[in-house]
Design a protein around this motif. Structure first.
Motif, PDB file in Angstrom:
ATOM      1  N   PRO A  12      -9.702 -61.210  45.475  1.00 36.97           N
ATOM      2  CA  PRO A  12     -10.792 -61.676  44.798  1.00 36.97           C
ATOM      3  C   PRO A  12     -10.842 -61.633  43.272  1.00 36.97           C
ATOM      4  N   ASP A  78     -13.254 -60.470  50.743  1.00 37.99           N
ATOM      5  CA  ASP A  78     -12.270 -61.152  50.054  1.00 37.99           C
ATOM      6  C   ASP A  78     -13.010 -62.808  49.855  1.00 37.99           C
ATOM      7  N   GLN A  79     -12.491 -63.338  48.837  1.00 37.26           N
ATOM      8  CA  GLN A  79     -13.122 -64.674  48.555  1.00 37.26           C
ATOM      9  C   GLN A  79     -12.329 -65.921  49.289  1.00 37.26           C
ATOM     10  N   GLN A 161     -16.944 -63.808  47.703  1.00 39.79           N
ATOM     11  CA  GLN A 161     -16.406 -63.315  46.002  1.00 39.79           C
ATOM     12  C   GLN A 161     -17.371 -62.472  45.732  1.00 39.79           C
ATOM     13  N   ASP A 163     -18.651 -60.330  42.645  1.00 38.06           N
ATOM     14  CA  ASP A 163     -18.701 -60.671  41.464  1.00 38.06           C
ATOM     15  C   ASP A 163     -19.034 -59.537  40.046  1.00 38.06           C
ATOM     16  N   HIS A 178     -22.089 -60.527  45.354  1.00 33.29           N
ATOM     17  CA  HIS A 178     -21.179 -61.204  45.893  1.00 33.29           C
ATOM     18  C   HIS A 178     -21.679 -62.540  46.029  1.00 33.29           C
ATOM     19  N   GLY A 185     -13.869 -73.147  47.911  1.00 37.34           N
ATOM     20  CA  GLY A 185     -14.213 -72.164  46.859  1.00 37.34           C
ATOM     21  C   GLY A 185     -15.827 -72.376  46.185  1.00 37.34           C
TER      22      GLY A 185
END
Length: 504
Positions: A12, A78-79, A161, A163, A178, A185
């Motif tokens: 991430p 996990d992004q 993701q 943040d 998140h 994406g």
């Protein structure tokens, strides 16, 4: 064993979301469509015991071992859309530099359902593996094994993701904001998760030397990091002249692959290294004991300036080339001399790149300096592959709200204790564990796959000890024949305690 100094790309990135959730809103943050993403968030009244940020091999190891602990609630974000381990370096035939026993769980819990051998069994490949007599497996095989674990565990959540992470003193919980992102994406919804404790496994990112950074950041210039090698391989092979920079395992594998796929007599490859030699990795039995828990404990007990000095001198423990790859390169070069003449390949160690620039649309100019000779020259090349390794991903942006609580050393790095906990102000009762971001406190073993299961067990034991008063995974008291140091803890206590254990 040899740490994968390449690290784990693609974990991430804490940036990239313009509108962060409102930290004053305890109910969660509305997403772009005005809704919350419920897929992985834990409300404040039912927080996770442990929230993992990043799903590379290390946090995946932790997730796999946590799966066997009754009553422990955990989630890992996990992004990325799914698990991928070094996709740009899954070169055909490339193998891990650690034995298959260095999987996600075996060295802490060999009876665990998530072992590499159990994955082989699930694929009906145990007998082929048995007869292959392989101790070091293919990288592509390790990647497939990890994907099997990541896709099977209920606690792994991709497309999330993270943040920011902040401490909520009123609730004595971490708030983790998140964003749910799609496969491209793009942000779909925002959410907030609460957790009692957090583990950071955001991995590493490609290191690009400063002189080459502007060229590498331009999509039209053929300067690529080795992490993107397979994606760019066709373009690189079509180049008139190729330069590989970096003397580690990745550089050697890229050079060998290019060499094997260029016509004899017209290879036109240059391999440059900053190190004084294309050196083999330290792979002696006692040398490998630098990747044991015993050495990790010894290293952690050294003074900070001593640790910094020691770790810089240990490059050959993890940045050398395995002897099989060195032999394969020499064999390929030698084979090309059988009909007379020498291959058009230049291998030069002890060289640094001072500056770099673009010439027209087809060429790159590298200004070189030889360390021992003190001489300088320039090299015109058509393409450059930077096998220059990886660096720890910065945690500053992700942990910015926690900055006042984090203890730092003289170099501004977070202080990490022996149990891989970030040292925080006493007002924070929650714990932040770190994975592969503590080489400055735990030594060259920090990025080592062979220590993944052990470190995960240490983290989980610390956590279960706090929650239940018992450590879940029994760990060995002693792990090396070498005694590091002369102090009582290293030289006397460990053997004595081992003897006591044997006596029962």
């Amino acid at each position: 064993m040899n740490p994968t100094s390449d690290g784990v790309p693609g974990t991430p990135d804490p940036s990239g979301v313009p509108s962060a959730p409102d930290p004053s809103d305890p109910s969660g943050a509305p997403g772009p469509s005005g809704t919350l993403d419920p897929s992985a968030a834990a409300p404040a009244d039912d927080p996770f015991d442990l929230l993992g940020i990043g799903i590379g091999p290390f946090n995946l190891s932790l997730a796999a071992l946590a799966d066997g602990i009754p009553g422990l609630s955990a989630a890992f974000y996990d992004q990325r859309p799914d698990f991928r381990w070094h996709p740009g370096l899954l070169i055909d035939g490339a193998t891990l530099q650690v034995p298959f026993l260095a999987d996600l769980v075996t060295l802490a819990d060999p009876g665990n359902r998530w072992t590499f051998l159990n994955w082989l069994k699930s694929r009906e490949r145990l007998f082929p593996f048995y007869f292959a007599e392989r101790f070091h497996v293919h990288r592509a095989e390790y990647d497939a094994y990890c994907r099997w674990v990541a896709e099977s565990l209920p606690t792994t959540h991709f497309g999330q993701q993270v943040d920011s992470v902040r401490w909520n003193p009123a609730r004595a919980l971490f708030e983790v904001d998140h964003t749910h992102v799609d496969a491209h994406g793009e942000a779909e919804a925002l959410a907030r998760t609460y957790a009692r404790h957090v583990v950071l496994g955001v991995g590493t990112e490609p290191h690009v030397p400063e002189p080459l950074r502007p060229l590498a950041e331009s999509p039209t210039v053929p300067v690529v990091h080795s992490s993107q090698y397979l994606r760019e391989r066709a373009r690189l092979l079509a180049a008139d002249h190729i330069t590989v920079v970096g003397s580690g395992q990745s550089g050697a594998e890229v050079f060998l692959d290019l060499l094997r796929n260029r016509p004899p007599g017209r290879e036109r490859i240059t391999w440059l290294a900053r190190t004084p030699a294309f050196a083999p990795m330290e792979y002696s039995k006692l040398g490998l004991e630098h990747f044991t828990p015993d050495y990790t404990r010894y290293f952690h007990g050294l003074a900070e300036p001593v640790r910094d000095r020691v770790v810089t001198g240990q490059w050959q423990l993890h940045k050398g080339i395995d002897t099989e790859t060195i032999a394969a390169i020499h064999d390929e070069l030698y084979r090309r001399t059988l009909e007379g003449g020498w291959p058009d390949a230049v291998l030069t160690p002890g060289v640094t790149i001072r500056t770099a620039g673009r010439i027209g649309t087809q060429s790159v100019e590298l200004h070189l300096e030889h360390a021992d000779q003190g001489t300088r020259t320039r090299l015109i090349t058509s393409a450059v592959v930077l096998a220059t390794g990886y660096q720890e991903r910065s945690l500053d942006l992700l942990l910015d709200p926690l900055a006042p609580y984090i203890e730092r050393d003289a170099a501004g790095r977070p202080r990490i204790d022996a149990r891989h906990r970030m040292r925080l102000d006493r007002s924070v009762s929650g714990r932040i564990y770190v994975q592969n971001a503590e080489r400055h406190t735990h030594g060259v073993g920090a990025p080592d796959l062979g220590l993944a299961a052990w470190r995960s067990a240490v983290v989980l034991n610390d956590l279960t000890g706090l929650l239940t008063g018992e450590e879940h995974y029994p760990l060995p008291v002693r792990t090396s024949f070498t005694t590091f140091g002369l102090d009582g803890a290293a030289a006397g206590d460990v053997p004595t305690r081992t003897a006591a254990l044997r006596r029962g």
